[in-house]
Design a protein around this motif. Structure first.
Motif, short mmCIF file in Angstrom:
data_model
loop_
_atom_site.label_atom_id
_atom_site.label_comp_id
_atom_site.label_asym_id
_atom_site.label_seq_id
_atom_site.Cartn_x
_atom_site.Cartn_y
_atom_site.Cartn_z
N ARG A 47 8.25 -3.22 -34.62
CA ARG A 47 7.52 -2.06 -35.09
C ARG A 47 8.13 -1.65 -36.43
NH1 ARG A 47 4.92 0.69 -30.69
NH2 ARG A 47 3.66 -0.93 -29.73
N ALA A 48 7.30 -1.20 -37.36
CA ALA A 48 7.78 -0.90 -38.71
C ALA A 48 7.50 0.55 -39.07
CB ALA A 48 7.13 -1.83 -39.73
N TYR A 49 8.33 1.06 -39.96
CA TYR A 49 8.18 2.45 -40.42
C TYR A 49 6.86 2.62 -41.17
CZ TYR A 49 9.20 6.79 -42.90
OH TYR A 49 9.15 8.06 -43.39
N GLY A 50 6.11 3.67 -40.80
CA GLY A 50 4.85 3.97 -41.45
C GLY A 50 3.69 3.10 -41.03
N GLN A 51 3.90 2.25 -40.00
CA GLN A 51 2.84 1.34 -39.56
C GLN A 51 2.29 1.69 -38.18
OE1 GLN A 51 1.60 -1.06 -41.66
NE2 GLN A 51 2.99 -0.14 -43.15
N GLY A 52 2.66 2.86 -37.66
CA GLY A 52 2.14 3.31 -36.38
C GLY A 52 2.47 2.36 -35.24
N GLU A 53 1.43 2.02 -34.44
CA GLU A 53 1.61 1.16 -33.27
C GLU A 53 1.40 -0.32 -33.59
OE1 GLU A 53 2.53 2.32 -30.23
OE2 GLU A 53 2.76 4.26 -31.21
N LYS A 54 1.33 -0.66 -34.85
CA LYS A 54 1.08 -2.05 -35.24
C LYS A 54 2.29 -2.91 -34.89
CE LYS A 54 -0.32 -4.89 -39.18
NZ LYS A 54 -0.67 -4.89 -40.63
N ASN A 55 2.03 -4.10 -34.32
CA ASN A 55 3.08 -5.03 -33.92
C ASN A 55 3.16 -6.20 -34.90
OD1 ASN A 55 3.55 -3.49 -31.61
ND2 ASN A 55 2.01 -4.61 -30.45
N PHE A 56 4.40 -6.61 -35.23
CA PHE A 56 4.63 -7.74 -36.13
C PHE A 56 5.35 -8.84 -35.35
CE2 PHE A 56 4.30 -3.98 -38.70
CZ PHE A 56 3.58 -4.38 -39.82
N PRO A 57 4.72 -10.00 -35.13
CA PRO A 57 5.40 -11.10 -34.40
C PRO A 57 6.68 -11.51 -35.12
CG PRO A 57 3.06 -11.54 -34.68
CD PRO A 57 3.37 -10.37 -35.55
#
Length: 493
Positions: A467-477
């Motif tokens: 999870r990234a700052y400022g990206q909400g609930e978006k997931n990054f593999p």
């Protein structure tokens, strides 16, 4: 307008530049290489001049929000940042650590008691056991002879301050050091409140000597509350036996007098079964946080003085900052105050517009916790959960009672014979623990995906997604990400 920060071949900071085309040519020719993208810093790969011009830094101190800035002789802003610290997390982390240590010591004592009982080496103290250093008091019987108590010999070293204040000092100094890694700052100015400024004129002071508040003359907040209530319970006329935290410590409550109330044994027990008792009689205390920044202020000043020297360390007051900001007709913000403070120290005005500041967030650097979560022992009849824990834990929710309370209620409802019959059908699900992956990446780690920089705030699915700052609930593999640096103070924008 943004600038490019420049380091020489040895990594020492040089003057920043706005010649973006020249920087691009140097990098294309292999004469410079990028060190970081936020802020954008390059390092020269050839011998260059060491000449620098005076730069003046300023910091607007605070517990959570800190402003930092650097200006040059002309009043141009070459650096500005808003920093959000994690200081408010420190009391809760310290309370958790203390709770874990108490539980560990209690488990060790119980283990020793079992071994002593098995070996027949228990000891009785008919008159109670008095430990060395404990005046006019008797501690509870422990069944076995422990080593000599240590609390009577523990002394705080000179200059000791609370962990929260110490972390506040370290954060401010880390901010300044991080700036000095990319800019050759000559002087630094600290905004000091009026009271602290007067005290500072009399020389260096440390920790609690700096404070002269309502607790002066009292050994502790408890003694202050005792005197305030004349030694009597706040709910009746019995003597005080306990000091109750209105906002519990595990929920962020403090040990300040505003959050403490003296109660007798009976009222204290009743309060934990009926939390509205205080409100019914109209007894409400205002919860106020401690002035951490004021406690840390003299230590921050001393550290800055050690870094820059007495002649290059300056002070201004909040009134000075307000007057300068009004004179220059700029809006109030933490980084704007820092710009004004830096300009006051450099004895210069402000020229041009103040560019958008960097946003810095502080992340925890050392999280070595092995146990992630511990689930309570559960009692079930079929698939239905009827109780948790054999006996009620502190502040256990009433909707899921402990087994002892469930059984007592059942006995009063259907009788002991039927209650024992139903008890025999109860199945026990042991308490379990979840463990952290010790190789996990901590929040604050910078990672890149599709050449875009992100700052990790957490990971899920056993670290397979970020999870990234400022990206909400978006997931990054994770398999699609390239991991970068990891530090406490991270530029997030």
């Amino acid at each position: 307008m943004y600038v490019v920060y420049v380091l020489d071949k040895e990594g020492n900071p040089l003057m920043p530049t706005k010649r973006f085309g020249h920087v691009r040519k140097l990098m294309n020719a292999g004469l410079a290489k990028p060190v970081s993208t936020k802020p954008f810093v390059i390092r020269l790969l050839y011998e260059s001049t060491k000449y620098t011009q005076p730069l003046y830094g300023g910091i607007d101190p605070g517990r959570t929000n800190i402003g930092a800035a650097v200006v040059n002789q002309k009043g141009d802003v070459v650096y500005a940042a808003n920093i959000v610290s994690r200081n408010q997390q420190i009391p809760k982390l310290m309370a958790n650590r203390a709770a874990h240590r108490r539980a560990s010591r209690r488990g060790e004592r119980l283990r020793r008691k079992r071994r002593a009982k098995k070996c027949g080496t228990t000891t009785e103290f008919p008159d109670g056991r008095k430990l060395p250093g404990y005046k006019d008091g008797v501690l509870a019987l422990k069944d076995i002879i422990n080593t000599e108590s240590k609390f009577g010999r523990r002394k705080r070293p000179a200059g000791w301050i609370t962990p929260t204040a110490r972390q506040c000092v370290q954060t401010h100094i880390s901010v300044i050091k991080q700036i000095c890694q990319i800019l050759p700052v000559n002087d630094w100015t600290l905004e000091y409140n009026k009271f602290a400024f007067i005290v500072l004129e009399h020389g260096k002071i440390y920790g609690l000597d700096f404070q002269n508040g309502r607790l002066k003359g009292y050994d502790s907040a408890e003694n202050y509350v005792f005197a305030l209530q004349d030694g009597y319970c706040a709910l009746c006329d019995d003597p005080i036996d306990h000091y109750h935290h209105i906002v519990p410590r595990h929920l962020g409550g403090s040990n300040t007098p505003e959050n403490l109330v003296g109660l007798c044994e009976d009222c204290h027990s009743e309060l934990h079964t009926n939390k509205k008792l205080l409100d019914r009689i109209g007894l409400k205390k205002k919860y106020a946080g401690t002035a951490i920044a004021n406690t840390a202020m003299p230590f921050i000043y001393n550290e800055i003085e050690d870094m820059f020297g007495k002649e290059h360390t300056h002070i201004c007051t909040g009134r000075d900052t307000f007057a300068f900001r009004k004179e220059q007709d700029v809006a109030k913000d933490h980084f704007v105050d820092a710009v004004c403070i830096a300009a006051i120290g450099g004895k210069t005005g402000l020229s041009g517009n103040i560019f958008k500041p960097f946003e810095i967030r502080q992340f925890r650097n050392h999280d070595r916790q092995i146990v992630k979560a511990q689930h309570e022992r559960t009692y079930k009849v079929g698939k239905k959960t009827i109780a948790k824990n054999r006996k009620p834990r502190f502040e256990q929710p009433k909707k899921t009672p402990a087994l002892s309370d469930w059984y007592e209620t059942l006995c009063n409802t259907v009788g002991m014979k039927e209650a024992r019959k139903q008890l025999s059908q109860v199945k026990v699900v042991k308490s379990t623990r979840q463990y952290n992956n010790l190789s996990r990446k901590s929040p604050g780690t910078v990672f890149y995906r599709n050449n875009i920089r992100y700052v990790m705030t957490g990971n899920i699915t056993n670290g397979q997604y970020f999870r990234a700052y400022g990206q909400g609930e978006k997931n990054f593999p994770r398999k699609e990400c390239i991991l970068g640096s990891r530090q406490s103070l991270v530029y997030v924008s």
